[in-house]
Motif scaffolding. Sequence first.
Motif, PDB file in Angstrom:
ATOM      1  N   LEU A 299      40.942  29.204  38.028  1.00 42.20           N
ATOM      2  CA  LEU A 299      40.421  28.428  39.143  1.00 42.20           C
ATOM      3  C   LEU A 299      39.251  27.566  38.687  1.00 42.20           C
ATOM      4  O   LEU A 299      38.430  27.997  37.879  1.00 42.20           O
ATOM      5  CB  LEU A 299      39.938  29.351  40.255  1.00 42.20           C
ATOM      6  N   VAL A 300      39.166  26.375  39.223  1.00 42.28           N
ATOM      7  CA  VAL A 300      38.039  25.481  38.963  1.00 42.28           C
ATOM      8  C   VAL A 300      37.219  25.422  40.251  1.00 42.28           C
ATOM      9  O   VAL A 300      37.737  25.085  41.314  1.00 42.28           O
ATOM     10  CB  VAL A 300      38.514  24.069  38.564  1.00 42.28           C
ATOM     11  N   VAL A 301      35.932  25.761  40.142  1.00 43.77           N
ATOM     12  CA  VAL A 301      35.083  25.900  41.315  1.00 43.77           C
ATOM     13  C   VAL A 301      33.841  25.026  41.149  1.00 43.77           C
ATOM     14  O   VAL A 301      33.207  25.023  40.090  1.00 43.77           O
ATOM     15  CB  VAL A 301      34.669  27.372  41.509  1.00 43.77           C
ATOM     16  N   ASP A 302      33.503  24.297  42.184  1.00 43.30           N
ATOM     17  CA  ASP A 302      32.283  23.499  42.205  1.00 43.30           C
ATOM     18  C   ASP A 302      31.108  24.427  42.500  1.00 43.30           C
ATOM     19  O   ASP A 302      31.050  25.049  43.567  1.00 43.30           O
ATOM     20  CB  ASP A 302      32.392  22.425  43.284  1.00 43.30           C
ATOM     21  N   THR A 303      30.151  24.532  41.569  1.00 40.55           N
ATOM     22  CA  THR A 303      29.051  25.471  41.760  1.00 40.55           C
ATOM     23  C   THR A 303      27.965  24.944  42.699  1.00 40.55           C
ATOM     24  O   THR A 303      27.001  25.658  42.987  1.00 40.55           O
ATOM     25  CB  THR A 303      28.412  25.832  40.407  1.00 40.55           C
ATOM     26  N   GLU A 304      28.107  23.716  43.172  1.00 42.69           N
ATOM     27  CA  GLU A 304      27.193  23.232  44.207  1.00 42.69           C
ATOM     28  C   GLU A 304      27.647  23.690  45.590  1.00 42.69           C
ATOM     29  O   GLU A 304      26.830  24.059  46.436  1.00 42.69           O
ATOM     30  CB  GLU A 304      27.129  21.700  44.166  1.00 42.69           C
ATOM     31  N   THR A 305      28.957  23.662  45.804  1.00 43.19           N
ATOM     32  CA  THR A 305      29.491  24.024  47.119  1.00 43.19           C
ATOM     33  C   THR A 305      30.196  25.375  47.123  1.00 43.19           C
ATOM     34  O   THR A 305      30.483  25.922  48.185  1.00 43.19           O
ATOM     35  CB  THR A 305      30.520  22.970  47.572  1.00 43.19           C
ATOM     36  N   TRP A 306      30.533  25.888  45.918  1.00 45.79           N
ATOM     37  CA  TRP A 306      31.324  27.094  45.758  1.00 45.79           C
ATOM     38  C   TRP A 306      32.667  26.997  46.476  1.00 45.79           C
ATOM     39  O   TRP A 306      33.163  27.935  47.069  1.00 45.79           O
ATOM     40  CB  TRP A 306      30.538  28.346  46.167  1.00 45.79           C
ATOM     41  N   GLN A 307      33.247  25.814  46.369  1.00 45.87           N
ATOM     42  CA  GLN A 307      34.602  25.574  46.853  1.00 45.87           C
ATOM     43  C   GLN A 307      35.529  25.339  45.664  1.00 45.87           C
ATOM     44  O   GLN A 307      35.138  24.756  44.649  1.00 45.87           O
ATOM     45  CB  GLN A 307      34.631  24.336  47.768  1.00 45.87           C
ATOM     46  N   GLU A 308      36.762  25.775  45.827  1.00 42.91           N
ATOM     47  CA  GLU A 308      37.766  25.531  44.792  1.00 42.91           C
ATOM     48  C   GLU A 308      38.123  24.048  44.758  1.00 42.91           C
ATOM     49  O   GLU A 308      38.374  23.433  45.792  1.00 42.91           O
ATOM     50  CB  GLU A 308      39.019  26.354  45.077  1.00 42.91           C
ATOM     51  N   VAL A 309      38.140  23.482  43.539  1.00 41.56           N
ATOM     52  CA  VAL A 309      38.474  22.066  43.385  1.00 41.56           C
ATOM     53  C   VAL A 309      39.657  21.848  42.448  1.00 41.56           C
ATOM     54  O   VAL A 309      40.026  20.698  42.177  1.00 41.56           O
ATOM     55  CB  VAL A 309      37.258  21.256  42.887  1.00 41.56           C
ATOM     56  N   GLY A 310      40.274  22.914  41.972  1.00 45.72           N
ATOM     57  CA  GLY A 310      41.434  22.745  41.113  1.00 45.72           C
ATOM     58  C   GLY A 310      41.918  24.065  40.551  1.00 45.72           C
ATOM     59  O   GLY A 310      41.230  25.091  40.653  1.00 45.72           O
ATOM     60  N   ARG A 311      43.130  24.026  39.968  1.00 46.78           N
ATOM     61  CA  ARG A 311      43.707  25.191  39.296  1.00 46.78           C
ATOM     62  C   ARG A 311      44.367  24.726  38.014  1.00 46.78           C
ATOM     63  O   ARG A 311      44.948  23.645  37.961  1.00 46.78           O
ATOM     64  CB  ARG A 311      44.728  25.914  40.181  1.00 46.78           C
ATOM     65  N   ILE A 312      44.285  25.564  36.993  1.00 48.36           N
ATOM     66  CA  ILE A 312      44.894  25.255  35.705  1.00 48.36           C
ATOM     67  C   ILE A 312      45.907  26.345  35.386  1.00 48.36           C
ATOM     68  O   ILE A 312      45.558  27.530  35.315  1.00 48.36           O
ATOM     69  CB  ILE A 312      43.819  25.164  34.599  1.00 48.36           C
ATOM     70  N   ALA A 313      47.163  25.963  35.212  1.00 44.47           N
ATOM     71  CA  ALA A 313      48.211  26.928  34.874  1.00 44.47           C
ATOM     72  C   ALA A 313      48.046  27.370  33.425  1.00 44.47           C
ATOM     73  O   ALA A 313      47.855  26.546  32.527  1.00 44.47           O
ATOM     74  CB  ALA A 313      49.584  26.299  35.084  1.00 44.47           C
ATOM     75  N   VAL A 314      48.126  28.691  33.206  1.00 41.02           N
ATOM     76  CA  VAL A 314      47.986  29.249  31.865  1.00 41.02           C
ATOM     77  C   VAL A 314      49.141  30.208  31.596  1.00 41.02           C
ATOM     78  O   VAL A 314      49.974  30.461  32.461  1.00 41.02           O
ATOM     79  CB  VAL A 314      46.627  29.950  31.687  1.00 41.02           C
ATOM     80  N   ALA A 315      49.163  30.780  30.387  1.00 42.74           N
ATOM     81  CA  ALA A 315      50.332  31.515  29.914  1.00 42.74           C
ATOM     82  C   ALA A 315      50.525  32.870  30.574  1.00 42.74           C
ATOM     83  O   ALA A 315      51.643  33.396  30.593  1.00 42.74           O
ATOM     84  CB  ALA A 315      50.234  31.698  28.395  1.00 42.74           C
ATOM     85  N   GLY A 316      49.453  33.475  31.102  1.00 44.41           N
ATOM     86  CA  GLY A 316      49.570  34.806  31.678  1.00 44.41           C
ATOM     87  C   GLY A 316      48.420  35.081  32.620  1.00 44.41           C
ATOM     88  O   GLY A 316      47.731  34.168  33.076  1.00 44.41           O
ATOM     89  N   GLN A 317      48.222  36.377  32.929  1.00 46.50           N
ATOM     90  CA  GLN A 317      47.101  36.767  33.778  1.00 46.50           C
ATOM     91  C   GLN A 317      45.821  36.731  32.957  1.00 46.50           C
ATOM     92  O   GLN A 317      45.661  37.502  32.006  1.00 46.50           O
ATOM     93  CB  GLN A 317      47.315  38.173  34.334  1.00 46.50           C
ATOM     94  N   PRO A 318      44.888  35.847  33.273  1.00 44.45           N
ATOM     95  CA  PRO A 318      43.689  35.730  32.448  1.00 44.45           C
ATOM     96  C   PRO A 318      42.772  36.951  32.577  1.00 44.45           C
ATOM     97  O   PRO A 318      42.633  37.529  33.653  1.00 44.45           O
ATOM     98  CB  PRO A 318      43.009  34.462  32.972  1.00 44.45           C
ATOM     99  N   VAL A 319      42.164  37.328  31.455  1.00 44.26           N
ATOM    100  CA  VAL A 319      41.182  38.414  31.437  1.00 44.26           C
ATOM    101  C   VAL A 319      39.789  37.837  31.193  1.00 44.26           C
ATOM    102  O   VAL A 319      38.916  37.922  32.028  1.00 44.26           O
ATOM    103  CB  VAL A 319      41.540  39.476  30.376  1.00 44.26           C
ATOM    104  N   PHE A 320      39.585  37.230  30.026  1.00 42.65           N
ATOM    105  CA  PHE A 320      38.344  36.518  29.746  1.00 42.65           C
ATOM    106  C   PHE A 320      38.601  35.018  29.805  1.00 42.65           C
ATOM    107  O   PHE A 320      39.563  34.521  29.214  1.00 42.65           O
ATOM    108  CB  PHE A 320      37.789  36.879  28.363  1.00 42.65           C
TER     109      PHE A 320
END
Length: 409
Positions: free
Chosen positions: A291-312
């Motif tokens: 997830l991409v989150v704006d730290t000024e508003t703490w709203q989600e502004v995007g998502r990036i598809a990756v290969a699996g369930q992210p841990v770090f």
Amino acid sequence: MTPHPLSKPLAAWLYAVPALLLTLVLSGCAGAPPAAPLVQGTGDLGLVIERSTGSLQLVNTSRRELMGQIQGLGDLSHASLVYSRDGAYAYVFGRDGALSKVHLPSLRVVGRVQQSGNSIGGAISQDGRWVAAQNYEPGGIKVFDAETLALLADIPAEFEPGKRSRVVGLSDLPGQRFIFSLFDADQIWIADLTGISAGQQPKLQKFKNVGHQPYDALVTPDGRYYIAGLFGEDGLAKVDLWAAEPRVERILAGYGRGEQPLPVFKMPHLRGWAVAGRHAYLPAIGRHEVLVVDTETWQEVGRIAVAGQPVFVMARPDGRQVWVNFAVPDYDQVQVFDTQSRQIIQTLKPGKAVLHMEFTPRGESVWISTRDSHQVTVFNTANFAVQAVLKADTPSGIFFTSRAQRSGF
């Protein structure tokens, strides 16, 4: 300067200045004390946890080499550590509840206390005087003198008479304060140790009903926000620590599991959240997304598809790249995306069971542990070339001494 004539790996440690040269230099200084040998600094060192053998590997990040092994640390199956301000000592929190103090230059355990039955991490105070351990059994935190490991304060996480919660998400705060979450009580507490002496109880500030089952947390790099992930419901809990009267606010509702529960093969580690510029990059629980989150508003502004369930999900120190590793069955992969384009630019397979990543302080290299391949691989972050492969027994956490100068690590 020439290397001190000691056997390796300690030969790499000490660099002696010839006594005759020092005598000549100091001969004109009346009353000058005898010269002592110069000792290498600790700024480019680190420790790698060997989880199945209860040992640590000392590493040099500039030369990309192993310096020696430290044994006798007990159960390190879920271990972490923090450093003294000078980087000479590490405080290791073992899963068996032991707190060990390790001296890096001598490769020795110099102190050890059995402080609980089950511990999963800890923190060190802003001024380096106090070390705190977070405990599952019995639930609570204990605070120790960093010099002697003498107990300063025992803070039970008792949320109802006779009921204690497991503690997670412990972090230091400016001032002599620690903040932590109570997984079983849906609470967040702040302990203020200012001016207390051994046996006294710190002042506690308690936030209740923060959300169901806070499972891990972090403090943002500027020290302003404490963010706790919620395992029992969608969303996260946020505390603004700069507010005159801090309160808990729910953010990112619905970000994680979605409308139907999804299987979670390994819980993300929130300490691995990436904050780069104005945006935070967060692992989505149970999803193959960051997830991409704006730290000024703490709203989600995007998502990036990756290969699996992210841990770090970890940012290179300059914030230009984010590196991601995954839960089973995709835990042999690491993906890298560019924070400007939000596109995957590299997929790596460093070995079996990638557990942890650690950037060198200025980000030119990243060290990646692969537990089942029994090695740590060092990559150039500019061209992704392998710079070194170091053998280690079931390596997991990698911790560089540069953490000593950073809050929340």
